[in-house]
Design a protein around this motif. Structure first.
Motif, PDB file in Angstrom:
ATOM      1  N   ALA A 169     -22.856 -39.759 -27.786  1.00  0.00           N
ATOM      2  CA  ALA A 169     -23.191 -41.182 -27.697  1.00  0.00           C
ATOM      3  C   ALA A 169     -24.684 -41.385 -27.442  1.00  0.00           C
ATOM      4  N   SER A 170     -25.275 -40.521 -26.606  1.00  0.00           N
ATOM      5  CA  SER A 170     -26.708 -40.626 -26.329  1.00  0.00           C
ATOM      6  C   SER A 170     -27.532 -40.328 -27.570  1.00  0.00           C
ATOM      7  N   VAL A 174     -30.347 -42.543 -29.863  1.00  0.00           N
ATOM      8  CA  VAL A 174     -31.648 -42.087 -30.379  1.00  0.00           C
ATOM      9  C   VAL A 174     -31.805 -42.466 -31.850  1.00  0.00           C
ATOM     10  N   LEU A 175     -30.764 -42.229 -32.647  1.00  0.00           N
ATOM     11  CA  LEU A 175     -30.826 -42.580 -34.063  1.00  0.00           C
ATOM     12  C   LEU A 175     -30.921 -44.093 -34.256  1.00  0.00           C
ATOM     13  N   ALA A 176     -30.224 -44.860 -33.393  1.00  0.00           N
ATOM     14  CA  ALA A 176     -30.317 -46.316 -33.495  1.00  0.00           C
ATOM     15  C   ALA A 176     -31.733 -46.802 -33.197  1.00  0.00           C
ATOM     16  N   TYR A 354     -14.426 -32.928 -34.975  1.00  0.00           N
ATOM     17  CA  TYR A 354     -15.125 -33.109 -33.717  1.00  0.00           C
ATOM     18  C   TYR A 354     -16.624 -32.847 -33.909  1.00  0.00           C
ATOM     19  N   PRO A 355     -17.470 -33.376 -33.028  1.00  0.00           N
ATOM     20  CA  PRO A 355     -18.915 -33.258 -33.243  1.00  0.00           C
ATOM     21  C   PRO A 355     -19.436 -31.837 -33.365  1.00  0.00           C
ATOM     22  N   GLY A 356     -18.759 -30.851 -32.827  1.00  0.00           N
ATOM     23  CA  GLY A 356     -19.234 -29.472 -32.928  1.00  0.00           C
ATOM     24  C   GLY A 356     -18.737 -28.738 -34.149  1.00  0.00           C
TER      25      GLY A 356
END
Length: 489
Positions: A169-170, A174-176, A354-356
């Protein structure tokens, strides 16, 4: 009470994500412009022969409409033959013009401030920011100014699911932040494997070891000194590129020229550093021109990467960071001490992952590779126009297929649903980025390179990704995949 408990449990769990499908829509009925051109030529030949003379002329013009049909619909490596024509023409032109070979002229002087790089990168210029000391790479043709920062972070796969979800989420924030700027041309994430030079072990021995003249201490110090590369380590950099056209007004306000662009870029650098720190990432100081030169030299000449790391004063010049020789082939590239091949991630996972999910590729051992993620932000108004255009094209194509009785394809329906989801995300205030994933694989000889490429392809399959070997443009692909300069193909 139970609602709060379930909400806390949901916040502590790692949620899967889904990627949008690669858009394959065409101008009409899924056909690209090149396909429509060849198809039009074939249809024109058939119509002319039918009205001019009938059957005999239709037979005489058979080579024309038959070749047009083959070029339009027969695929090679999942691409129509007509789409290979520009690639093949460009490759033939480069070879006949001697553009596939590069030999550096050692005794010939170079203009001050230029980078000794082959191809279109010879136009790049270096500039040292007097305020931050950061090395900035200026592309006068593309009107971009790029800086690089090194980032350290804990191993993502070793964190608990709640911490992984929080970090994901963090990173999204950063991308936003990058999307909201409107002046950022590209954000590049470069993760590469390097041979461990043993400098960390030597520093530990210097601070904790017993430096007496005993036999054990002397032998241990010699062993550390001679060990050389003993393993692999991972290094991650972020490259931020300023669009000087989009920031023209701010640049003029700041004084104009490269100094004004550097002042505007410093604002974006401060914003990015604050966003990275809020995401629990540890950015270093912005890399100087000398540190960028070491990265470039290590990419073209991996055999000296460990030596450059152990001796920090070597290779600290962009004027000598480029390769001495480059040979470009159809499907690989050879530089000073290595052979390289670049793979394009043509399909991200289509199912929930999943993100990984990229762990099999990023944690592969025994393979020297660089993974580059090119993030191109789109302004909200531009993204809204693009989404509206896509919706109109999908609805128009669906109506046309219904008129001619063509069955609706499930993949086309899925792509249309992805467009609707992007529109919903944009309406909710999220940014839109275009991602390009590239993997550069390096080896000391061609046989080892083939084995390494096969291993990376299998690792990508485990990560639910589809890769394709880039052909006909390996030199450009290598600069985008292995160098932190925000280059495109």
């Amino acid at each position: 009470m139970s609602q709060n408990t379930s909400q806390n449990r949901a916040e502590g769990e790692l949620r899967p994500v889904k990627f949008s499908r690669l858009t394959r829509r065409g101008i009409l009925l899924g056909l690209s412009i090149a396909q429509l051109v060849t198809l039009s030529v074939g249809i024109a030949a058939v119509v002319w022969a039918f009205y001019a003379g009938g059957g005999m002329l239709l037979a005489y013009t058979a080579p024309v409409w038959a070749v047009a049909a083959v070029l339009t619909w027969v695929p090679i490596a999942r691409r129509p033959i007509v789409e290979w024509i520009p690639v093949g023409f460009w490759w033939v032109w480069k070879n006949t013009g001697g553009q596939a070979l590069y030999r550096r002229r050692i005794v010939a002087p170079r203009p001050e401030g230029t980078l000794a790089l082959p191809g279109d990168m010879a136009r790049l210029r270096e500039y040292t920011d007097p305020t931050t000391g950061a090395g900035m790479i200026h592309d006068p043709t593309a009107a971009t100014l790029t800086v690089v920062v090194s980032v350290t972070h804990p191993a993502f796969v070793l964190l608990d699911p709640g911490e992984q979800e929080r970090r994901v989420a963090s990173w999204g924030r950063v991308l936003a932040t990058v999307c909201r700027s409107g002046r950022v041309s590209m954000l590049q994430v470069l993760e590469r494997t390097l041979p461990d030079s043993g400098s960390g072990l030597a520093e530990w021995w210097a601070s904790h070891g017993t430096g007496d003249t005993s036999w054990a201490a002397t032998t241990y110090a010699e062993l550390i000194d001679r060990a050389g590369p003993a393993g692999e380590r991972h290094a991650t950099t972020l490259s931020l590129s300023l669009d000087m056209h989009a920031a023209a007004r701010q640049i003029r306000t700041a004084g104009g020229g490269i100094k004004g662009a550097a002042a505007v870029l410093r604002q974006e650098m401060s914003t990015l550093i604050a966003a990275l720190r809020s995401a629990d990432l540890a950015p270093s100081a912005w890399l100087t021109c000398g540190q960028i030169a070491v990265i470039l030299r290590s990419a073209y000449d991996p055999a000296v990467a460990a030596s450059l790391e152990r001796h920090g004063e070597l290779g600290q010049s962009l004027a000598t960071a480029g390769p001495v020789a480059v040979n470009e082939s159809w499907d690989h590239l050879r530089t000073d001490s290595a052979h390289h091949a670049v793979l394009w991630i043509s399909e991200w996972p289509r199912s929930m992952v999943y993100p990984g999910f990229l762990a099999p590729v990023l944690l592969s051992t025994g393979i020297q590779r660089s993974f580059s993620l090119l993030c191109t932000p789109m302004r909200s108004d531009q993204a809204a126009r693009d989404i509206r255009k896509k919706k109109t094209e999908y609805i128009s194509d669906a109506h046309q297929r219904q008129r001619i009785g063509q069955i609706e394809d499930a993949s086309q329906t899925a792509e249309f649903q992805d467009v609707l989801q992007q529109e919903a995300d944009l309406t909710a205030g999220h940014g839109v980025l275009r991602y390009t994933g590239l993997v550069s694989v390096s080896a000391s000889n061609a046989e080892d390179l083939d084995a390494a490429v096969s291993a990376i392809e299998q690792a990508a399959i485990q990560a639910s990704c589809e890769t394709r070997l880039i052909v006909g443009q390996q030199a450009q692909a290598f600069t985008a995949a292995a160098l932190p300069l925000c280059r495109t193909i």
